[in-house]
Design a protein around this motif. Sequence first.
Motif, PDB file in Angstrom:
ATOM      1  N   UNK A  45     -97.907  70.055-104.228  1.00  0.00           N
ATOM      2  CA  UNK A  45     -97.641  68.625-104.385  1.00  0.00           C
ATOM      3  C   UNK A  45     -98.200  68.051-105.684  1.00  0.00           C
ATOM      4  N   UNK A  46     -98.947  68.839-106.448  1.00  0.00           N
ATOM      5  CA  UNK A  46     -99.528  68.350-107.704  1.00  0.00           C
ATOM      6  C   UNK A  46     -98.438  68.274-108.768  1.00  0.00           C
ATOM      7  N   UNK A  47     -98.314  67.118-109.417  1.00  0.00           N
ATOM      8  CA  UNK A  47     -97.225  66.897-110.378  1.00  0.00           C
ATOM      9  C   UNK A  47     -97.663  67.076-111.827  1.00  0.00           C
ATOM     10  N   UNK A  48     -98.898  66.706-112.136  1.00  0.00           N
ATOM     11  CA  UNK A  48     -99.361  66.724-113.524  1.00  0.00           C
ATOM     12  C   UNK A  48    -100.693  67.468-113.609  1.00  0.00           C
ATOM     13  N   UNK A  49    -100.922  68.169-114.733  1.00  0.00           N
ATOM     14  CA  UNK A  49    -102.151  68.965-114.842  1.00  0.00           C
ATOM     15  C   UNK A  49    -102.553  69.134-116.303  1.00  0.00           C
ATOM     16  N   UNK A  50    -103.813  69.520-116.488  1.00  0.00           N
ATOM     17  CA  UNK A  50    -104.325  70.003-117.768  1.00  0.00           C
ATOM     18  C   UNK A  50    -104.955  71.361-117.530  1.00  0.00           C
ATOM     19  N   UNK A  51    -104.835  72.252-118.514  1.00  0.00           N
ATOM     20  CA  UNK A  51    -105.314  73.625-118.350  1.00  0.00           C
ATOM     21  C   UNK A  51    -106.214  74.011-119.518  1.00  0.00           C
ATOM     22  N   UNK A  52    -107.175  74.904-119.208  1.00  0.00           N
ATOM     23  CA  UNK A  52    -108.167  75.319-120.200  1.00  0.00           C
ATOM     24  C   UNK A  52    -108.447  76.804-120.063  1.00  0.00           C
ATOM     25  N   UNK A  53    -108.746  77.428-121.188  1.00  0.00           N
ATOM     26  CA  UNK A  53    -109.089  78.856-121.248  1.00  0.00           C
ATOM     27  C   UNK A  53    -110.557  78.994-121.619  1.00  0.00           C
ATOM     28  N   UNK A  54    -111.279  79.865-120.939  1.00  0.00           N
ATOM     29  CA  UNK A  54    -112.691  80.088-121.245  1.00  0.00           C
ATOM     30  C   UNK A  54    -112.790  80.959-122.494  1.00  0.00           C
ATOM     31  N   UNK A  55    -113.499  80.453-123.499  1.00  0.00           N
ATOM     32  CA  UNK A  55    -113.738  81.212-124.735  1.00  0.00           C
ATOM     33  C   UNK A  55    -114.804  82.271-124.476  1.00  0.00           C
ATOM     34  N   UNK A  56    -114.616  83.436-125.064  1.00  0.00           N
ATOM     35  CA  UNK A  56    -115.562  84.540-124.857  1.00  0.00           C
ATOM     36  C   UNK A  56    -116.895  84.323-125.549  1.00  0.00           C
ATOM     37  N   UNK A  57    -116.978  83.387-126.487  1.00  0.00           N
ATOM     38  CA  UNK A  57    -118.167  83.291-127.333  1.00  0.00           C
ATOM     39  C   UNK A  57    -119.273  82.429-126.755  1.00  0.00           C
ATOM     40  N   UNK A  58    -118.989  81.592-125.789  1.00  0.00           N
ATOM     41  CA  UNK A  58    -120.024  80.742-125.221  1.00  0.00           C
ATOM     42  C   UNK A  58    -120.525  81.287-123.895  1.00  0.00           C
ATOM     43  N   UNK A  59    -121.143  80.407-123.128  1.00  0.00           N
ATOM     44  CA  UNK A  59    -121.613  80.773-121.793  1.00  0.00           C
ATOM     45  C   UNK A  59    -120.424  81.207-120.942  1.00  0.00           C
ATOM     46  N   UNK A  60    -120.596  82.271-120.202  1.00  0.00           N
ATOM     47  CA  UNK A  60    -119.534  82.782-119.342  1.00  0.00           C
ATOM     48  C   UNK A  60    -119.803  82.342-117.900  1.00  0.00           C
ATOM     49  N   UNK A  61    -119.116  81.295-117.451  1.00  0.00           N
ATOM     50  CA  UNK A  61    -119.442  80.724-116.144  1.00  0.00           C
ATOM     51  C   UNK A  61    -118.841  81.533-114.997  1.00  0.00           C
ATOM     52  N   UNK A  62    -119.526  81.526-113.882  1.00  0.00           N
ATOM     53  CA  UNK A  62    -118.940  82.046-112.656  1.00  0.00           C
ATOM     54  C   UNK A  62    -117.959  81.015-112.116  1.00  0.00           C
ATOM     55  N   UNK A  63    -117.196  81.429-111.140  1.00  0.00           N
ATOM     56  CA  UNK A  63    -116.249  80.499-110.530  1.00  0.00           C
ATOM     57  C   UNK A  63    -116.985  79.338-109.863  1.00  0.00           C
ATOM     58  N   UNK A  64    -118.135  79.638-109.260  1.00  0.00           N
ATOM     59  CA  UNK A  64    -118.915  78.578-108.631  1.00  0.00           C
ATOM     60  C   UNK A  64    -119.412  77.576-109.673  1.00  0.00           C
ATOM     61  N   UNK A  65    -119.831  78.080-110.854  1.00  0.00           N
ATOM     62  CA  UNK A  65    -120.304  77.156-111.887  1.00  0.00           C
ATOM     63  C   UNK A  65    -119.155  76.320-112.432  1.00  0.00           C
ATOM     64  N   UNK A  66    -117.964  76.900-112.548  1.00  0.00           N
ATOM     65  CA  UNK A  66    -116.808  76.117-112.987  1.00  0.00           C
ATOM     66  C   UNK A  66    -116.565  74.957-112.030  1.00  0.00           C
TER      67      UNK A  66
END
Length: 326
Positions: free
Chosen positions: A290-311
Motif C-alpha cells: 500500500x506504500x505509494x511513495x518512497x526514498x531509498x539509500x545505499x550504505x557506503x562501505x567507507x563509514x560505519x557499517x550498521x546492523x539491521x537493528x541499528x538501521x
Amino acid sequence: MTRPRSWARPARRVLSAVATVLAVLATGSFALAQAPRATPAPVAPGTVLHIIAFGAHPDDCELDAAGVGAKWAALGHKFKCVAVTNGDIGHWGTAGGPLALRRRAETEQAAKILGIETEVLDNHDGELMVTLENRRKIARLIREWQADVVISHRPNDYHPDHRYTGVLVMDAAYMVQVPFFTPEVPPLKRNPVFLFSEDRFQKPNPFSGDVVVSIDDVIEKKLAVVAAMPSQFYEGGCCDRPAGGLPTDPAAQEARRKEIRDRFATRFASTAERFRSGLREWYGADRAPSIRYAEAFEVCEYGRQPTKDEIRVLFPFFGTAASPAK
C-alpha cells in the motif's frame, strides 16, 4: 683534510632516522598510537539523531532526502541540507550572483517547509573540484553537526559536481575521526553511517536500495518543496526551458504547475515501485503493497557499517525505535 665519501652523508641520515624510530618504540608512543581502538557502541534508541545530507546544488539534497528529512524533523531529530555549490549557472536565462542568491532563498524556503536547517557553500556551479581545502570543509561540517548519518551522491553520476561531491564526502568518511586533520574542530568519537542517495546509473555498479523509507505521510511537503524552487522546476533550470517560453496567462501557468507536480509525484512513486521488495523487508508484507511513495539509500562501505537493528534506530520510521523527547 679528507672529505667524506658521497655515500656517507645519506647513510648517516638513514642511521639517524632508524635511531629516531627506535627511540619512539622505546617510549611506547608508537605502540600506543597503533593500538586498536574500542568500537563505540551503536546509537541508543531514543537518542536525538543528527543527520547531514550533501547535494551538489541547491535542490539536490531536497530531491533526494526531503521526505526522510521531514520525518526525522517531525520526531525531534536534527537534519541539515548542504549544497556544495551555489548553483550560479543553473538557469537558462540568468546566472551569477543574482541566481545564486535566488537559489539560496529557495533552499531557505524549502527548509521552512520541512522543518530542517540548510547551508549553501560558495563554490561555483560546474566548477567543483576534489581539493584538500574542500575535503577539510566537508569534514568540518560533518564534525560540527556531530553527525550520526551522512548522505551524499554516489561518485558515478552524469554531472561532475555530483560525482565530486560524492568523492569529497567519501574522502571525509575516515578523516572525520582523525584528531590532527582539521584539529580546530574535535574529531567524532563514533564514525557516522555514510549513505548514498538513489540514482539509476548502472556502471560500474548499480545503486542498491539498502534502506527504503515510505514518505507517504510527508509527500505533500516534498511536493511543496518542488513548488518552492521555481527556478529549477517551473522555469526549467539550466537546460529544460519550456517549449515556447514560460506561460503568461493564468490558465497556462496553472497547467504548468500541475505538469511539474504530476511529473515529480510520478518520480517519487517510481522509487516505491523500484524497491518494493525493500519496502517489504522494512515494513512487512502486509503494509508494503500500500506504500505509494518512497526514498531509498545505499550504505557506503567507507563509514560505519550498521546492523539491521541499528538501521532501525537510525531510521525510526519502521515502528521499532523510540522517539527522542522534544
